[in-house]
Scaffold this motif. Structure first.
Motif: not given
Ligand code: AMP
Ligand code: MG
Length: 331
Positions: A110, A112, A164, A167, A233, A237, A249, A251, A277, A281
């Motif tokens: 979930a 990634d 990336d 998160a 999260s 946002e 955002h 995913i 953090d 997410t």
């Molecule tokens: P956050 O605001 O800490 O929940 O992080 C969201 C950011 O993490 C998004 O803008 C993406 O760059 C990245 N992201 C989106 N979905 C995922 C996921 N399922 N797992 C890890 N990173 C993600």
């Protein structure tokens, strides 16, 4: 005799004055805010070295971004890994990879951190669009944390995926800031890097849980806590509306589309910023039941806000609801 009394009194006054000045310096509070990691960072630091600490906090966040986490800075470790399909990394970055791979595994995927190619297609942060279905499916098929392998200080990536750390980067910044504060003379500090907050020092802190339907200064609950890291999260946002649907955002790695379940926001409380953090997410994608399970595995506490306006906290969190449109429900 009279003269001696006068001298002693003068000395006492001088000493008291010195003590007051000394104490005032010890308790000096300095606030600052700046923009880094594509977000607002604000710090309020109390202590004898508060001014220097604020300067150092700015350095720490900027350096961490430029040298390690940024996907766009050509000098960063993540940039190089993405460009070369892997390579040698610093010990610190290897530790982040190791901890985050563990969250990927324990969350059943979930969470990634290889979804860069998928997020890029949605263009959140610039001009968001609904991506072409085929291109999205293609990006999903190239992603997957199982394609990342870590061997000591060497990482390799076996596909065209894009790493990336979006998160978890803000939480990583909190851990680096905490390390610095522990070696300085700081008594107390509150540092917010976007939606992740470091509460540092003795005594109690009160944090607000944001109203998912309101602006950034509107809260639905107050939470009392000791020193810790708190990350939220929320689907509010970064989001946009198209044809009556809201796209955000966070995913679902299986589909490449915004995660869809009963949750609108998750707040995680942990000693570790990286974990607060990353888990916020992960738990957003997992939903209430599985999310609590994951938080438990890491000894973290969670507060879920659901679409039907329930606030569901882990046992042991001290919460006060400040918006009577919401109902406190036990886990
Ligand atoms: P956050 O605001 O800490 O929940 O992080 C969201 C950011 O993490 C998004 O803008 C993406 O760059 C990245 N992201 C989106 N979905 C995922 C996921 N399922 N797992 C890890 N990173 C993600
Ligand atoms: Mg996060």
């Amino acid at each position: 005799m009279k003269k001696a009394v006068v001298i002693i009194s003068a000395l006492v006054v001088a000493l008291l004055g010195a003590l007051i000045v000394y104490d005032a310096t010890l308790n000096k509070t300095v606030s600052e805010s700046f923009f880094a990691m594509n977000t607002l960072v604000s710090a309020e630091v109390t202590g004898i070295s508060a001014k220097e600490d604020c300067e150092e906090i700015e350095n720490i966040v900027s350096e961490l971004d430029i040298r390690i986490l940024s996907r766009t800075s050509e000098n960063s470790e993540i940039f190089r890994i993405n460009k070369n399909g892997g390579g040698e990394i610093s010990g610190k970055t290897a530790e982040y990879f190791s901890l985050l791979l563990d969250v990927c595994e324990k969350s059943g995927g979930a969470f990634d951190f290889t979804l860069g190619g998928v997020s890029d297609l949605w263009k959140f942060g610039s001009n968001p669009v609904i991506p072409d279905e085929k291109m999205l499916a293609d990006a999903v098929s190239h992603s997957g944390y199982e394609k990342v392998s870590l061997d000591g200080n060497s990482v390799s990536v076996s596909d065209e995926l894009i790493i990336d750390f979006g998160a978890s980067g803000k939480g990583i910044a909190l851990d680096e800031i905490k390390n610095h504060l522990e070696s300085s003379k700081t008594k107390r500090a509150v540092v917010a890097v976007g939606g992740s907050v470091l509460l540092y020092g003795d005594g109690e802190f009160t944090v607000g849980i944001r109203n998912p339907e309101g602006n950034s200064g509107s809260y639905i609950a107050k939470m009392k806590t000791d020193a810790c890291c708190v990350s939220t999260s929320g689907s509010y946002e970064q989001s946009f509306e198209k044809n009556g649907r809201i796209y955000h955002h966070i995913i679902d790695p299986k589909t490449g589309y915004p995660s869809e379940n009963e949750v609108v926001s998750v707040t995680i409380v942990s000693e570790s910023g990286l974990l607060s953090d990353a888990l916020s997410t992960a738990c957003f994608v997992l939903g209430v039941e599985k999310g609590f399970g994951l938080a438990d595995e890491y000894g973290a506490k969670a507060v879920f806000i659901t679409k039907d306006k329930k606030i569901i906290p882990s046992d042991g969190l001290e919460l006060e609801i400040t918006d009577n449109g919401y109902t406190l429900v036990s886990r």
